[in-house]
Design an enzyme around this catalytic site. Structure first.
Site, PDB file in Angstrom:
ATOM      1  N   GLY A   1       8.803  15.447   6.069  1.00  0.00           N
ATOM      2  CA  GLY A   1       7.379  15.091   5.972  1.00  0.00           C
ATOM      3  C   GLY A   1       6.650  15.307   7.280  1.00  0.00           C
ATOM      4  O   GLY A   1       7.113  14.866   8.342  1.00  0.00           O
TER       5      GLY A   1
ATOM      6  N   VAL B   1       1.934  10.398   9.324  1.00  0.00           N
ATOM      7  CA  VAL B   1       2.927   9.740  10.191  1.00  0.00           C
ATOM      8  C   VAL B   1       3.891  10.771  10.796  1.00  0.00           C
ATOM      9  O   VAL B   1       4.276  10.671  11.969  1.00  0.00           O
ATOM     10  CB  VAL B   1       3.705   8.652   9.415  1.00  0.00           C
ATOM     11  CG1 VAL B   1       4.633   7.886  10.343  1.00  0.00           C
ATOM     12  CG2 VAL B   1       2.751   7.675   8.726  1.00  0.00           C
TER      13      VAL B   1
ATOM     14  N   LYS C   1       8.034   1.784   2.448  1.00  0.00           N
ATOM     15  CA  LYS C   1       8.215   0.408   1.939  1.00  0.00           C
ATOM     16  C   LYS C   1       8.357   0.354   0.438  1.00  0.00           C
ATOM     17  O   LYS C   1       9.087  -0.480  -0.102  1.00  0.00           O
ATOM     18  CB  LYS C   1       7.082  -0.509   2.406  1.00  0.00           C
ATOM     19  CG  LYS C   1       5.673  -0.019   2.120  1.00  0.00           C
ATOM     20  CD  LYS C   1       5.180   0.839   3.233  1.00  0.00           C
ATOM     21  CE  LYS C   1       4.055   1.733   2.792  1.00  0.00           C
ATOM     22  NZ  LYS C   1       2.977   1.834   3.727  1.00  0.00           N
TER      23      LYS C   1
ATOM     24  N   VAL D   1       6.612  -1.957   7.579  1.00  0.00           N
ATOM     25  CA  VAL D   1       5.757  -3.148   7.474  1.00  0.00           C
ATOM     26  C   VAL D   1       4.952  -3.308   8.770  1.00  0.00           C
ATOM     27  O   VAL D   1       5.509  -3.259   9.869  1.00  0.00           O
ATOM     28  CB  VAL D   1       6.573  -4.431   7.228  1.00  0.00           C
ATOM     29  CG1 VAL D   1       5.639  -5.629   7.076  1.00  0.00           C
ATOM     30  CG2 VAL D   1       7.450  -4.288   5.999  1.00  0.00           C
TER      31      VAL D   1
ATOM     32  N   GLY E   1       2.849  -1.304  10.137  1.00  0.00           N
ATOM     33  CA  GLY E   1       2.638  -0.069  10.912  1.00  0.00           C
ATOM     34  C   GLY E   1       3.257  -0.188  12.293  1.00  0.00           C
ATOM     35  O   GLY E   1       4.470  -0.365  12.432  1.00  0.00           O
TER      36      GLY E   1
ATOM     37  N   ASP F   1       1.193  -2.314  -2.358  1.00  0.00           N
ATOM     38  CA  ASP F   1       1.747  -2.000  -1.040  1.00  0.00           C
ATOM     39  C   ASP F   1       2.043  -3.298  -0.283  1.00  0.00           C
ATOM     40  O   ASP F   1       3.110  -3.447   0.323  1.00  0.00           O
ATOM     41  CB  ASP F   1       0.752  -1.118  -0.267  1.00  0.00           C
ATOM     42  CG  ASP F   1       1.192  -0.825   1.147  1.00  0.00           C
ATOM     43  OD1 ASP F   1       2.071   0.038   1.324  1.00  0.00           O
ATOM     44  OD2 ASP F   1       0.682  -1.474   2.085  1.00  0.00           O
TER      45      ASP F   1
ATOM     46  N   LYS G   1       5.671  -4.924   0.966  1.00  0.00           N
ATOM     47  CA  LYS G   1       5.930  -5.348   2.348  1.00  0.00           C
ATOM     48  C   LYS G   1       6.376  -6.809   2.418  1.00  0.00           C
ATOM     49  O   LYS G   1       7.295  -7.143   3.170  1.00  0.00           O
ATOM     50  CB  LYS G   1       4.674  -5.124   3.187  1.00  0.00           C
ATOM     51  CG  LYS G   1       4.391  -3.630   3.416  1.00  0.00           C
ATOM     52  CD  LYS G   1       3.001  -3.428   3.981  1.00  0.00           C
ATOM     53  CE  LYS G   1       2.747  -1.976   4.352  1.00  0.00           C
ATOM     54  NZ  LYS G   1       1.323  -1.698   4.605  1.00  0.00           N
TER      55      LYS G   1
HETATM   56  N1  LIG Z   1      -0.284   6.555   6.759  1.00  0.00           N
HETATM   57  C1  LIG Z   1       0.030   5.394   7.318  1.00  0.00           C
HETATM   58  O1  LIG Z   1      -0.733   4.804   8.079  1.00  0.00           O
HETATM   59  C2  LIG Z   1       1.353   4.766   7.033  1.00  0.00           C
HETATM   60  C3  LIG Z   1       2.250   5.333   6.166  1.00  0.00           C
HETATM   61  N2  LIG Z   1       3.460   4.743   5.940  1.00  0.00           N
HETATM   62  C4  LIG Z   1       4.432   5.378   5.068  1.00  0.00           C
HETATM   63  O2  LIG Z   1       4.844   6.601   5.686  1.00  0.00           O
HETATM   64  C5  LIG Z   1       5.194   7.545   4.694  1.00  0.00           C
HETATM   65  C6  LIG Z   1       4.390   8.823   4.929  1.00  0.00           C
HETATM   66  O3  LIG Z   1       3.022   8.528   4.830  1.00  0.00           O
HETATM   67  P1  LIG Z   1       1.894   9.586   5.284  1.00  0.00           P
HETATM   68  O4  LIG Z   1       2.317  10.283   6.516  1.00  0.00           O
HETATM   69  O5  LIG Z   1       0.629   8.815   5.294  1.00  0.00           O
HETATM   70  O6  LIG Z   1       1.910  10.588   4.050  1.00  0.00           O
HETATM   71  P2  LIG Z   1       1.204  12.012   3.927  1.00  0.00           P
HETATM   72  O7  LIG Z   1       0.820  12.161   2.501  1.00  0.00           O
HETATM   73  O8  LIG Z   1       0.160  12.178   4.962  1.00  0.00           O
HETATM   74  O9  LIG Z   1       2.387  13.044   4.273  1.00  0.00           O
HETATM   75  C7  LIG Z   1       3.458  13.298   3.422  1.00  0.00           C
HETATM   76  C8  LIG Z   1       4.257  14.474   3.962  1.00  0.00           C
HETATM   77  O10 LIG Z   1       5.414  14.632   3.158  1.00  0.00           O
HETATM   78  C9  LIG Z   1       5.481  15.959   2.635  1.00  0.00           C
HETATM   79  N3  LIG Z   1       5.978  15.832   1.264  1.00  0.00           N
HETATM   80  C10 LIG Z   1       5.569  14.966   0.313  1.00  0.00           C
HETATM   81  N4  LIG Z   1       6.290  15.126  -0.813  1.00  0.00           N
HETATM   82  C11 LIG Z   1       7.149  16.147  -0.560  1.00  0.00           C
HETATM   83  C12 LIG Z   1       8.154  16.811  -1.326  1.00  0.00           C
HETATM   84  N5  LIG Z   1       8.386  16.462  -2.585  1.00  0.00           N
HETATM   85  N6  LIG Z   1       8.850  17.806  -0.739  1.00  0.00           N
HETATM   86  C13 LIG Z   1       8.591  18.168   0.527  1.00  0.00           C
HETATM   87  N7  LIG Z   1       7.668  17.565   1.312  1.00  0.00           N
HETATM   88  C14 LIG Z   1       6.963  16.584   0.764  1.00  0.00           C
HETATM   89  C15 LIG Z   1       4.074  16.505   2.691  1.00  0.00           C
HETATM   90  O11 LIG Z   1       4.170  17.924   2.827  1.00  0.00           O
HETATM   91  P3  LIG Z   1       2.863  18.865   3.015  1.00  0.00           P
HETATM   92  O12 LIG Z   1       2.334  18.504   4.375  1.00  0.00           O
HETATM   93  O13 LIG Z   1       3.366  20.239   2.942  1.00  0.00           O
HETATM   94  O14 LIG Z   1       1.940  18.467   1.910  1.00  0.00           O
HETATM   95  C16 LIG Z   1       3.525  15.808   3.930  1.00  0.00           C
HETATM   96  O15 LIG Z   1       3.851  16.553   5.086  1.00  0.00           O
HETATM   97  C17 LIG Z   1       4.912   6.868   3.353  1.00  0.00           C
HETATM   98  O16 LIG Z   1       6.101   6.266   2.893  1.00  0.00           O
HETATM   99  C18 LIG Z   1       3.910   5.778   3.710  1.00  0.00           C
HETATM  100  O17 LIG Z   1       3.948   4.682   2.822  1.00  0.00           O
HETATM  101  C19 LIG Z   1       3.840   3.578   6.562  1.00  0.00           C
HETATM  102  C20 LIG Z   1       2.998   2.975   7.432  1.00  0.00           C
HETATM  103  C21 LIG Z   1       1.672   3.496   7.716  1.00  0.00           C
HETATM  104  N1  LIG Z   2      -1.427   2.272   3.235  1.00  0.00           N
HETATM  105  C1  LIG Z   2      -0.827   1.377   4.153  1.00  0.00           C
HETATM  106  C2  LIG Z   2      -0.240   2.151   5.279  1.00  0.00           C
HETATM  107  C3  LIG Z   2       0.667   1.360   6.094  1.00  0.00           C
HETATM  108  O1  LIG Z   2       1.653   0.794   5.649  1.00  0.00           O
HETATM  109  C4  LIG Z   2      -1.867   0.402   4.692  1.00  0.00           C
HETATM  110  O2  LIG Z   2      -3.055   0.661   4.503  1.00  0.00           O
HETATM  111  O3  LIG Z   2      -1.485  -0.610   5.273  1.00  0.00           O
HETATM  112 NA    NA Z   3       6.215  -2.467  12.039  1.00  0.00          NA
END
Ligand SMILES: NC(=O)C1=CN([C@@H]2O[C@H](COP(=O)(O)OP(=O)(O)OC[C@H]3O[C@@H](n4cnc5c(N)ncnc54)[C@H](OP(=O)(O)O)[C@@H]3O)[C@@H](O)[C@H]2O)C=CC1
Ligand SMILES: N[C@@H](CC=O)C(=O)O
Ligand code: NA
Length: 458
Positions: free
Chosen positions: A9, A13, A102, A129, A131, A198, A202
């Site tokens: 990914g 993040v 989570k 949890v 962030g 969500d 958490k």
């Molecule tokens: N955003 C936030 O503030 C926070 C997020 N999280 C958690 O972190 C994790 C990631 O979140 P976030 O970064 O926001 O998500 P995004 O949607 O921004 O990024 C997801 C990434 O995963 C890749 N991806 C998704 N599905 C597939 C798949 N089937 N095969 C290959 N690649 C895949 C995407 O590829 P591509 O780029 O090519 O589309 C992308 O790069 C989640 O579990 C979220 O709950 C936790 C705390 C805070």
């Molecule tokens: N979508 C979540 C991302 C972090 O966990 C939030 O808004 O808190």
């Molecule tokens: Na944390």
């Protein structure tokens, strides 16, 4: 001594994580030993904010988790599948795992942690949890000598951002949600944020760490913020409250209970009126806060940015470095053993037993706690009613509540339009089931048009 990371990914993040990995200056020296080996994504053609080493990017995520060169798999794709299968595959190949997922851990934690214990690898989840707030590791380690009684907090950045802006600017829910999505706070499907799922994921994770027993995610009661209107925010303000989406868990079982019985836990997520003087009331925007009460520590509050690229990547990388530190010690020790003990050791039978894990870092809970039924929990309530503006209405309300043992803290008539009146009631703490029976009777009164909203009060 280099440790290779396979990153799954490169979204919000993932990009934040790569930025730290590629810029180790003035951070912990161990970071220089951590190498970004492969990055798995869905699309190779998307523009990216970071310059990756050539051939680093791939869509073959299965190849990353089975790559013999990878030491640590960092899962940042989100969702249940393929994240679950990839993590299990990584564990099967004896990779340590770091995840921010989570939803996956709350639902499939048992399967994942049991597989990890069997393989002798760590699955760390500080980013899952709060962030960037360090809360998972402090619960596992720094507070481990305490008997935790309760955890309450604001654990969803998106909804706190929306509620704060609705309160401060009176903006519309949908506009604020769009802004939170644009800032990278919301989940891929923001329903998980807005409907409280969500936050429920958490609090299920936090409660199992705090109380030492697993929580069945399906049993966690959750309400989101869709029914919170600017009218409620305004009335709450006039009564001395702000409205927050709170995640709450407390141990109902007294410390004197039989140790072989599962704990009874009251756990839920719902929008809540919080008195303006309470420490959680001033947590605004994307900030989160988690208030932990334990014996003997008393109260301790963790506060900081709960979502977004940089803060979440900070938590992800703290887990990566924790594992790199453990691997440094492990490799140093085995180098020493092979240098000093030669023939005798090599002649001894080799053990395939997995390495023993640090019990404060691994999550190894074997039974589920019992969740208290919502009806039996005790809460204070705020109810907003539309009624006829006529003598005796407040008396009838008082009688209905009284018949069900619901005692009232305040009843105020806040607005009149023609012959209609808006009445807001705040109760003392009551049994949830009794309150709803009273509301059933009140709805049937001729003088009541509707019970327009009911929210809980902290
Ligand atoms: N955003 C936030 O503030 C926070 C997020 N999280 C958690 O972190 C994790 C990631 O979140 P976030 O970064 O926001 O998500 P995004 O949607 O921004 O990024 C997801 C990434 O995963 C890749 N991806 C998704 N599905 C597939 C798949 N089937 N095969 C290959 N690649 C895949 C995407 O590829 P591509 O780029 O090519 O589309 C992308 O790069 C989640 O579990 C979220 O709950 C936790 C705390 C805070
Ligand atoms: N979508 C979540 C991302 C972090 O966990 C939030 O808004 O808190
Ligand atoms: Na944390």
């Amino acid at each position: 001594m280099a440790f290779k990371v396979g990153l799954l990914g490169l979204g919000t993040v993932g990009t934040g994580t790569v930025k730290i990995l590629l810029d180790p200056a003035q951070r912990n020296p161990l970071l220089k030993d951590v190498v970004l080996h492969r990055v798995g994504v869905r699309s190779l053609h998307k523009p990216r904010e970071v310059d990756l080493p050539p051939d680093c990017l791939t869509t073959d995520l299965a190849a990353i988790v089975s790559d013999p060169e990878v030491d640590i798999v960092v899962e940042l794709i989100g969702g249940i599948e393929p994240a679950r299968s990839l993590i299990l595959e990584a564990i099967d190949h004896r990779k340590h795992v770091v995840t921010a997922n989570k939803a996956l851990i709350a639902l499939h934690g048992e399967e994942i942690f049991e597989a990890a214990a069997e393989a002798g690898v760590y699955v760390l989840l500080e980013a899952a949890v709060g962030g960037g707030i360090p809360v998972i590791e402090p619960l596992k380690q720094s507070l481990c000598a305490n008997r935790i009684q309760s955890i309450s907090g604001i654990v969803n950045g998106t909804t706190n951002y929306i509620l704060t802006r609705m309160q401060k600017e009176g903006g519309s829910f949908l506009d604020m949600l769009e802004a939170a999505q644009h800032l990278g706070y919301a989940e891929a499907d923001p329903t998980a944020d807005v409907d409280g799922w969500d936050a429920a994921d958490k609090i299920a994770i936090l409660a199992s760490l705090a109380f030492g027993e697993r929580v069945r995610r399906s049993e966690v009661y959750s309400e989101g913020i869709r029914q919170v209107t600017t009218t409620d925010i305004l009335y709450a303000d006039r009564l001395g409250f702000v409205i927050k989406l709170l995640a709450l868990a407390h141990r109902v079982t007294p410390p004197t209970a039989e140790p072989d019985q599962p704990h009874v836990i009251d756990i839920r997520v719902h929008p809540t009126l919080v008195a303006k003087g309470h420490p959680l009331a001033s947590v605004n925007g994307v900030y989160n806060a988690i208030l932990v009460e334990g014996d003997p520590i008393g109260q301790v509050m963790f506060y900081g940015p709960g979502a977004g690229a940089g803060p979440t990547a900070s938590a992800v990388m703290s887990d990566v470095l924790n594992i790199a530190a453990l691997l440094t010690v492990e490799r140093g020790n085995s180098a020493m053993v092979s240098a000093t003990v030669s023939a005798a050791v090599s002649a001894a039978p080799r053990s395939d037993a997995p390495p023993v894990l640090d019990p404060l870092l691994a999550c190894t809970y074997h039974r589920y706690c019992t969740i208290a039924s919502m009806e039996e929990t005790h809460n204070r309530f705020y109810a907003r009613l539309q009624a006829n503006d006529q003598p005796g209405v407040i008396g009838q309300l008082g009688t209905c509540f009284g018949q069900h043992g619901v005692s009232l803290e305040s009843v105020v008539q806040l607005e009149n339009t023609g012959d209609r009146a808006t009445i807001v009631v705040v109760t003392h703490e009551v049994r949830e089931g009794d309150f709803w029976q009273a509301i059933g009777d009140i709805t049937a009164l001729d003088c009541i048009d509707e019970v327009a909203n009911v929210l809980r009060v902290l």
